[in-house]
Design a protein around this motif. Structure first.
Motif, PDB file in Angstrom:
ATOM      1  N   GLU A 203      15.593  27.781  -4.389  1.00 24.53           N
ATOM      2  CA  GLU A 203      16.967  27.371  -5.230  1.00 24.53           C
ATOM      3  C   GLU A 203      17.079  28.419  -6.308  1.00 24.53           C
ATOM      4  O   GLU A 203      18.093  28.809  -6.478  1.00 24.53           O
ATOM      5  CB  GLU A 203      17.053  25.831  -5.700  1.00 24.53           C
ATOM      6  N   ARG A 204      16.022  28.674  -7.053  1.00 25.14           N
ATOM      7  CA  ARG A 204      15.940  29.625  -8.024  1.00 25.14           C
ATOM      8  C   ARG A 204      16.438  30.937  -7.702  1.00 25.14           C
ATOM      9  O   ARG A 204      17.156  31.564  -8.406  1.00 25.14           O
ATOM     10  CB  ARG A 204      14.792  29.633  -8.907  1.00 25.14           C
ATOM     11  N   LEU A 205      15.692  31.495  -6.658  1.00 22.67           N
ATOM     12  CA  LEU A 205      15.791  32.830  -6.219  1.00 22.67           C
ATOM     13  C   LEU A 205      17.312  32.877  -5.606  1.00 22.67           C
ATOM     14  O   LEU A 205      17.939  33.831  -5.630  1.00 22.67           O
ATOM     15  CB  LEU A 205      14.838  33.049  -4.970  1.00 22.67           C
ATOM     16  N   LYS A 206      17.784  31.863  -5.044  1.00 23.73           N
ATOM     17  CA  LYS A 206      19.220  31.809  -4.710  1.00 23.73           C
ATOM     18  C   LYS A 206      20.185  32.024  -5.542  1.00 23.73           C
ATOM     19  O   LYS A 206      21.010  32.975  -5.755  1.00 23.73           O
ATOM     20  CB  LYS A 206      19.534  30.532  -3.699  1.00 23.73           C
ATOM     21  N   LEU A 207      19.910  31.233  -6.591  1.00 28.28           N
ATOM     22  CA  LEU A 207      20.989  31.358  -7.886  1.00 28.28           C
ATOM     23  C   LEU A 207      20.767  32.970  -8.479  1.00 28.28           C
ATOM     24  O   LEU A 207      21.757  33.272  -8.779  1.00 28.28           O
ATOM     25  CB  LEU A 207      20.331  30.239  -8.776  1.00 28.28           C
ATOM     26  N   ILE A 208      19.526  33.570  -8.639  1.00 30.22           N
ATOM     27  CA  ILE A 208      19.351  34.834  -9.057  1.00 30.22           C
ATOM     28  C   ILE A 208      19.948  35.816  -8.302  1.00 30.22           C
ATOM     29  O   ILE A 208      20.902  36.573  -8.878  1.00 30.22           O
ATOM     30  CB  ILE A 208      17.894  35.340  -9.267  1.00 30.22           C
ATOM     31  N   SER A 209      19.946  35.513  -7.011  1.00 30.88           N
ATOM     32  CA  SER A 209      20.455  36.613  -6.232  1.00 30.88           C
ATOM     33  C   SER A 209      22.202  36.497  -6.182  1.00 30.88           C
ATOM     34  O   SER A 209      22.942  37.268  -6.269  1.00 30.88           O
ATOM     35  CB  SER A 209      20.259  36.420  -4.571  1.00 30.88           C
ATOM     36  N   GLN A 210      22.653  35.323  -6.327  1.00 31.85           N
ATOM     37  CA  GLN A 210      24.120  34.869  -6.298  1.00 31.85           C
ATOM     38  C   GLN A 210      24.736  35.489  -7.702  1.00 31.85           C
ATOM     39  O   GLN A 210      25.723  36.049  -7.761  1.00 31.85           O
ATOM     40  CB  GLN A 210      24.372  33.403  -6.361  1.00 31.85           C
ATOM     41  N   ALA A 211      23.760  35.384  -8.872  1.00 31.84           N
ATOM     42  CA  ALA A 211      24.327  35.938 -10.042  1.00 31.84           C
ATOM     43  C   ALA A 211      24.401  37.443  -9.985  1.00 31.84           C
ATOM     44  O   ALA A 211      25.247  38.118 -10.644  1.00 31.84           O
ATOM     45  CB  ALA A 211      23.332  35.563 -11.022  1.00 31.84           C
ATOM     46  N   LYS A 212      23.552  38.079  -9.232  1.00 36.13           N
ATOM     47  CA  LYS A 212      23.278  39.574  -9.205  1.00 36.13           C
ATOM     48  C   LYS A 212      24.678  39.820  -8.272  1.00 36.13           C
ATOM     49  O   LYS A 212      25.367  41.261  -8.608  1.00 36.13           O
ATOM     50  CB  LYS A 212      22.136  40.133  -8.492  1.00 36.13           C
ATOM     51  N   SER A 213      24.812  39.418  -7.273  1.00 35.28           N
ATOM     52  CA  SER A 213      25.736  39.557  -6.509  1.00 35.28           C
ATOM     53  C   SER A 213      27.260  39.350  -7.202  1.00 35.28           C
ATOM     54  O   SER A 213      28.250  40.567  -6.778  1.00 35.28           O
ATOM     55  CB  SER A 213      25.893  38.752  -5.301  1.00 35.28           C
ATOM     56  N   THR A 214      27.666  38.374  -7.960  1.00 35.36           N
ATOM     57  CA  THR A 214      28.745  38.419  -8.690  1.00 35.36           C
ATOM     58  C   THR A 214      28.831  39.552  -9.640  1.00 35.36           C
ATOM     59  O   THR A 214      29.993  39.877  -9.783  1.00 35.36           O
ATOM     60  CB  THR A 214      28.661  36.908  -9.561  1.00 35.36           C
TER      61      THR A 214
END
Length: 110
Positions: free
Chosen positions: A35-46
């Motif tokens: 979940e944490r890795l997905k959140l970090i990835s989503q923030a980078k993508s945004t």
């Protein structure tokens, strides 16, 4: 260190603690990490998505290695929709794109 971040002082101790966890605890820890890795990835993508505007000319490399260029049609949740010069539409992750010309530069050039 950033506010709110956690620093593991001794990785060896962390590894030893993980080795002592049972299966249920490891599955729980795994879910938290994913979940944490997905959140970090989503923030980078945004953040990367903010680099592009509808109408910008961008380039990217297709799966076969061919370099393609096109115009940004739409900024989606996770991808950027692009129409290439040959009329094909692609959905590309923003991290795989590079900006060639901004929409503002094209307007100034007219």
């Amino acid at each position: 260190m950033k506010p709110g971040s956690v620093k593991i002082v001794d990785r060896v101790s962390a590894i030893e603690a993980i080795k002592r966890l049972n299966e249920d605890d490891l599955l729980f820890l795994n879910r938290l990490i994913v979940e944490r890795l997905k959140l970090i990835s989503q923030a980078k993508s945004t953040m990367l998505m903010g680099s592009f505007t509808v109408g910008d000319r961008v380039g990217f490399q297709a799966a076969d290695g061919q370099g393609l260029e096109g115009i940004v049609l739409r900024l989606n949740k996770k991808t950027v929709s692009i129409v290439t010069d040959d009329g094909h539409q692609w959905n590309v992750a923003p991290g795989l794109l590079h900006l060639i010309a901004t929409v503002g530069a094209k307007q100034r050039g007219r």
